[in-house]
Design a protein around this motif. Sequence first.
Motif, PDB file in Angstrom:
ATOM      1  N   LEU A   1      84.686  73.596  84.899  1.00  0.00           N
ATOM      2  CA  LEU A   1      84.120  74.625  85.759  1.00  0.00           C
ATOM      3  C   LEU A   1      85.185  75.485  86.428  1.00  0.00           C
ATOM      4  O   LEU A   1      84.880  76.547  86.967  1.00  0.00           O
ATOM      5  CB  LEU A   1      83.255  73.975  86.853  1.00  0.00           C
ATOM      6  N   ALA A   2      86.417  75.030  86.436  1.00  0.00           N
ATOM      7  CA  ALA A   2      87.466  75.695  87.197  1.00  0.00           C
ATOM      8  C   ALA A   2      87.806  77.069  86.611  1.00  0.00           C
ATOM      9  O   ALA A   2      87.969  77.214  85.394  1.00  0.00           O
ATOM     10  CB  ALA A   2      88.716  74.823  87.240  1.00  0.00           C
ATOM     11  N   TRP A   3      87.897  78.046  87.493  1.00  0.00           N
ATOM     12  CA  TRP A   3      88.351  79.391  87.113  1.00  0.00           C
ATOM     13  C   TRP A   3      88.689  80.138  88.389  1.00  0.00           C
ATOM     14  O   TRP A   3      88.329  79.721  89.484  1.00  0.00           O
ATOM     15  CB  TRP A   3      87.283  80.125  86.310  1.00  0.00           C
ATOM     16  N   VAL A   4      89.375  81.255  88.247  1.00  0.00           N
ATOM     17  CA  VAL A   4      89.731  82.054  89.418  1.00  0.00           C
ATOM     18  C   VAL A   4      88.480  82.679  90.024  1.00  0.00           C
ATOM     19  O   VAL A   4      87.608  83.184  89.323  1.00  0.00           O
ATOM     20  CB  VAL A   4      90.770  83.145  89.059  1.00  0.00           C
ATOM     21  N   THR A   5      88.366  82.600  91.364  1.00  0.00           N
ATOM     22  CA  THR A   5      87.260  83.214  92.095  1.00  0.00           C
ATOM     23  C   THR A   5      87.837  83.924  93.317  1.00  0.00           C
ATOM     24  O   THR A   5      89.036  83.895  93.554  1.00  0.00           O
ATOM     25  CB  THR A   5      86.228  82.164  92.557  1.00  0.00           C
ATOM     26  N   GLY A   6      86.986  84.545  94.082  1.00  0.00           N
ATOM     27  CA  GLY A   6      87.443  85.190  95.304  1.00  0.00           C
ATOM     28  C   GLY A   6      87.819  86.644  95.084  1.00  0.00           C
ATOM     29  O   GLY A   6      87.694  87.188  93.980  1.00  0.00           O
ATOM     30  N   PRO A   7      88.295  87.298  96.142  1.00  0.00           N
ATOM     31  CA  PRO A   7      88.642  88.721  96.069  1.00  0.00           C
ATOM     32  C   PRO A   7      89.655  89.010  94.958  1.00  0.00           C
ATOM     33  O   PRO A   7      90.639  88.288  94.795  1.00  0.00           O
ATOM     34  CB  PRO A   7      89.254  88.996  97.456  1.00  0.00           C
ATOM     35  N   GLY A   8      89.388  90.045  94.180  1.00  0.00           N
ATOM     36  CA  GLY A   8      90.310  90.446  93.123  1.00  0.00           C
ATOM     37  C   GLY A   8      90.227  89.623  91.860  1.00  0.00           C
ATOM     38  O   GLY A   8      91.061  89.791  90.962  1.00  0.00           O
ATOM     39  N   TYR A   9      89.213  88.768  91.728  1.00  0.00           N
ATOM     40  CA  TYR A   9      89.154  87.865  90.581  1.00  0.00           C
ATOM     41  C   TYR A   9      89.008  88.592  89.254  1.00  0.00           C
ATOM     42  O   TYR A   9      89.467  88.111  88.213  1.00  0.00           O
ATOM     43  CB  TYR A   9      88.029  86.846  90.758  1.00  0.00           C
ATOM     44  N   LEU A  10      88.371  89.775  89.265  1.00  0.00           N
ATOM     45  CA  LEU A  10      88.119  90.484  88.009  1.00  0.00           C
ATOM     46  C   LEU A  10      89.405  90.900  87.304  1.00  0.00           C
ATOM     47  O   LEU A  10      89.441  90.968  86.070  1.00  0.00           O
ATOM     48  CB  LEU A  10      87.249  91.714  88.267  1.00  0.00           C
ATOM     49  N   ASP A  11      90.450  91.185  88.069  1.00  0.00           N
ATOM     50  CA  ASP A  11      91.700  91.672  87.485  1.00  0.00           C
ATOM     51  C   ASP A  11      92.874  90.735  87.695  1.00  0.00           C
ATOM     52  O   ASP A  11      94.011  91.084  87.376  1.00  0.00           O
ATOM     53  CB  ASP A  11      92.034  93.051  88.084  1.00  0.00           C
ATOM     54  N   SER A  12      92.619  89.544  88.218  1.00  0.00           N
ATOM     55  CA  SER A  12      93.703  88.614  88.518  1.00  0.00           C
ATOM     56  C   SER A  12      94.380  88.095  87.245  1.00  0.00           C
ATOM     57  O   SER A  12      93.723  87.771  86.256  1.00  0.00           O
ATOM     58  CB  SER A  12      93.153  87.417  89.309  1.00  0.00           C
ATOM     59  N   GLU A  13      95.716  88.008  87.280  1.00  0.00           N
ATOM     60  CA  GLU A  13      96.460  87.455  86.139  1.00  0.00           C
ATOM     61  C   GLU A  13      96.186  85.960  85.964  1.00  0.00           C
ATOM     62  O   GLU A  13      96.474  85.397  84.901  1.00  0.00           O
ATOM     63  CB  GLU A  13      97.950  87.709  86.314  1.00  0.00           C
ATOM     64  N   ASP A  14      95.612  85.322  86.976  1.00  0.00           N
ATOM     65  CA  ASP A  14      95.240  83.913  86.833  1.00  0.00           C
ATOM     66  C   ASP A  14      94.190  83.718  85.748  1.00  0.00           C
ATOM     67  O   ASP A  14      94.058  82.619  85.204  1.00  0.00           O
ATOM     68  CB  ASP A  14      94.713  83.356  88.158  1.00  0.00           C
ATOM     69  N   ASN A  15      93.434  84.771  85.415  1.00  0.00           N
ATOM     70  CA  ASN A  15      92.478  84.671  84.307  1.00  0.00           C
ATOM     71  C   ASN A  15      93.181  84.274  83.016  1.00  0.00           C
ATOM     72  O   ASN A  15      92.685  83.456  82.248  1.00  0.00           O
ATOM     73  CB  ASN A  15      91.756  86.013  84.115  1.00  0.00           C
ATOM     74  N   ILE A  16      94.348  84.855  82.776  1.00  0.00           N
ATOM     75  CA  ILE A  16      95.121  84.533  81.572  1.00  0.00           C
ATOM     76  C   ILE A  16      95.612  83.095  81.623  1.00  0.00           C
ATOM     77  O   ILE A  16      95.575  82.364  80.619  1.00  0.00           O
ATOM     78  CB  ILE A  16      96.307  85.509  81.430  1.00  0.00           C
ATOM     79  N   ARG A  17      96.030  82.677  82.802  1.00  0.00           N
ATOM     80  CA  ARG A  17      96.529  81.307  82.949  1.00  0.00           C
ATOM     81  C   ARG A  17      95.407  80.285  82.740  1.00  0.00           C
ATOM     82  O   ARG A  17      95.641  79.201  82.204  1.00  0.00           O
ATOM     83  CB  ARG A  17      97.164  81.139  84.332  1.00  0.00           C
ATOM     84  N   PHE A  18      94.194  80.633  83.125  1.00  0.00           N
ATOM     85  CA  PHE A  18      93.073  79.723  82.898  1.00  0.00           C
ATOM     86  C   PHE A  18      92.718  79.626  81.415  1.00  0.00           C
ATOM     87  O   PHE A  18      92.232  78.588  80.953  1.00  0.00           O
ATOM     88  CB  PHE A  18      91.860  80.142  83.717  1.00  0.00           C
ATOM     89  N   VAL A  19      92.953  80.691  80.661  1.00  0.00           N
ATOM     90  CA  VAL A  19      92.774  80.612  79.207  1.00  0.00           C
ATOM     91  C   VAL A  19      93.751  79.596  78.633  1.00  0.00           C
ATOM     92  O   VAL A  19      93.372  78.708  77.843  1.00  0.00           O
ATOM     93  CB  VAL A  19      92.986  81.988  78.548  1.00  0.00           C
ATOM     94  N   GLN A  20      95.012  79.703  79.020  1.00  0.00           N
ATOM     95  CA  GLN A  20      96.036  78.790  78.517  1.00  0.00           C
ATOM     96  C   GLN A  20      95.733  77.347  78.907  1.00  0.00           C
ATOM     97  O   GLN A  20      95.817  76.429  78.082  1.00  0.00           O
ATOM     98  CB  GLN A  20      97.398  79.223  79.062  1.00  0.00           C
ATOM     99  N   ALA A  21      95.345  77.148  80.179  1.00  0.00           N
ATOM    100  CA  ALA A  21      95.034  75.796  80.641  1.00  0.00           C
ATOM    101  C   ALA A  21      93.790  75.251  79.949  1.00  0.00           C
ATOM    102  O   ALA A  21      93.716  74.058  79.624  1.00  0.00           O
ATOM    103  CB  ALA A  21      94.835  75.795  82.154  1.00  0.00           C
ATOM    104  N   GLY A  22      92.818  76.125  79.687  1.00  0.00           N
ATOM    105  CA  GLY A  22      91.585  75.691  79.022  1.00  0.00           C
ATOM    106  C   GLY A  22      91.820  75.203  77.615  1.00  0.00           C
ATOM    107  O   GLY A  22      91.199  74.233  77.162  1.00  0.00           O
ATOM    108  N   ILE A  23      92.733  75.853  76.901  1.00  0.00           N
ATOM    109  CA  ILE A  23      93.072  75.423  75.540  1.00  0.00           C
ATOM    110  C   ILE A  23      93.781  74.076  75.565  1.00  0.00           C
ATOM    111  O   ILE A  23      93.465  73.168  74.782  1.00  0.00           O
ATOM    112  CB  ILE A  23      93.935  76.484  74.843  1.00  0.00           C
TER     113      ILE A  23
END
Length: 276
Positions: A54-76
Amino acid sequence: MKKVMITGARGFIGKYVVRLLEKEYEVCPFEGNLFETNIEDYVADIKPDYLINLAWVTGPGYLDSEDNIRFVQAGIRLYDAFFANGGKRAVYIGTEQEYKRQQYPLKETDTIKAESLYAECKAYLGKILVDNSLKTGKGFVWGRLFFVYGAGEKEKRLMPSIIRGLLNNDIVTCSYEKYVRDYIYVKDVASAIVACLFSDYSGFVNIGGGKSTSIEDIANTAQNIIGGTGKVVFKAEEDCGQPMCIQADISLLESLGWTQEYELETGIREEIEMMR
């Protein structure tokens, strides 16, 4: 006792999933930071039978946060480590934002058109993991979550904003009243995730209520329950600029044995009681 590892177990949805599973399974919340943890060693130590991510980036600025890319890597990495250590089935949570907007209920086979880094990363991760699971026979579901509500959601979201304003007898301003959205109560989300986890299906699944619910329906339902002198007013359509309809076709989810327990009024009533 079988082990279920859950990332985001202390989040809005995660807490309800834990409550649903903890009586029959050993629930193992992922402790620490996915970006800083040696995921391979962590999973090898626990050896979970099932995984819910269930973990992913949330909160202000989540739509464009670079953490989205990091969650892809961690998810794999998490996917690979889980199945390398004998994992049976996993469920990851995506988003309705992956879809191209249409004026009809969206099916899992409909066109993908992500319009933010958040949605693009979710769509990319879902595609590569579903493709891999279908080729290798791994039990994996990518659940595209629609509009979840319930006790514990963020204060600025639609439901708590309306409820709090009406409880305080305030005037609440919402977006255009004719917008149709697919809302699903958080406890139904939890049961849908569990249904996907213990099914035999692998692939994409919509997780929604499957009903046409307008913003006006939500406001009127809350107003009828709460009463008082509060009032909900709506913005003009031209001031909002949002898609008119975002609704899920949930026939696939229902085919997995899931049934919805909470209708809109029941869910709103329970959230109101929790917020009083």
